[in-house]
Design a protein around this motif. Structure first.
Motif, PDB file in Angstrom:
ATOM      1  N   ARG A   8       0.833  -1.208   0.000  1.00  0.00           N
ATOM      2  CA  ARG A   8       0.000   0.000   0.000  1.00  0.00           C
ATOM      3  C   ARG A   8       0.865   1.253   0.000  1.00  0.00           C
ATOM      4  N   ASP A   9       1.917   1.249   0.825  1.00  0.00           N
ATOM      5  CA  ASP A   9       2.830   2.384   0.891  1.00  0.00           C
ATOM      6  C   ASP A   9       3.478   2.621  -0.475  1.00  0.00           C
ATOM      7  N   LEU A  10       3.846   1.543  -1.154  1.00  0.00           N
ATOM      8  CA  LEU A  10       4.425   1.664  -2.492  1.00  0.00           C
ATOM      9  C   LEU A  10       3.438   2.331  -3.443  1.00  0.00           C
ATOM     10  N   THR A  30       6.501  -5.481   1.228  1.00  0.00           N
ATOM     11  CA  THR A  30       5.816  -6.497   2.033  1.00  0.00           C
ATOM     12  C   THR A  30       4.319  -6.491   1.751  1.00  0.00           C
ATOM     13  N   ARG A  31       3.715  -7.655   1.960  1.00  0.00           N
ATOM     14  CA  ARG A  31       2.260  -7.790   1.890  1.00  0.00           C
ATOM     15  C   ARG A  31       1.871  -8.628   3.099  1.00  0.00           C
TER      16      ARG A  31
END
Length: 87
Positions: A8-10, A30-31
């Motif tokens: 999400r941050d990406l 990461t996920r």
């Protein structure tokens, strides 16, 4: 060590993250708290090889057994000549 960022941050900070990668930083994506990939800068192509590196190259090259190499070629390559139009 690369910084961990969530998927999400990406998505939300993609421009900022891509700029950081361009500056040489690396990230682990990461996920659900698990690492799923890495974002790393590409290595630039070198255009110049110093004389010292050039002259040292043969000393660090792999040794090739020429007889074995030739035997491998002979075993692999079909040396027979056939007429492709012959019936």
């Amino acid at each position: 060590m690369s910084e961990e960022i969530s998927q999400r941050d990406l998505r939300l900070r993609s421009r900022e993250i891509m700029d950081a990668i361009e500056r040489g930083e690396s990230f682990t994506v990461t996920r659900d708290g698990r690492g799923i990939g890495e974002l790393i800068p590409l290595r630039g192509r070198r255009r110049f090889v110093s004389r010292t590196e050039f002259t040292a190259a043969p000393r660090i090259a792999a040794v090739v057994d020429l007889e074995r190499f030739r035997a491998d070629q002979d075993a692999t390559v079909d040396t027979g000549v056939e007429d492709p139009y012959a019936r």
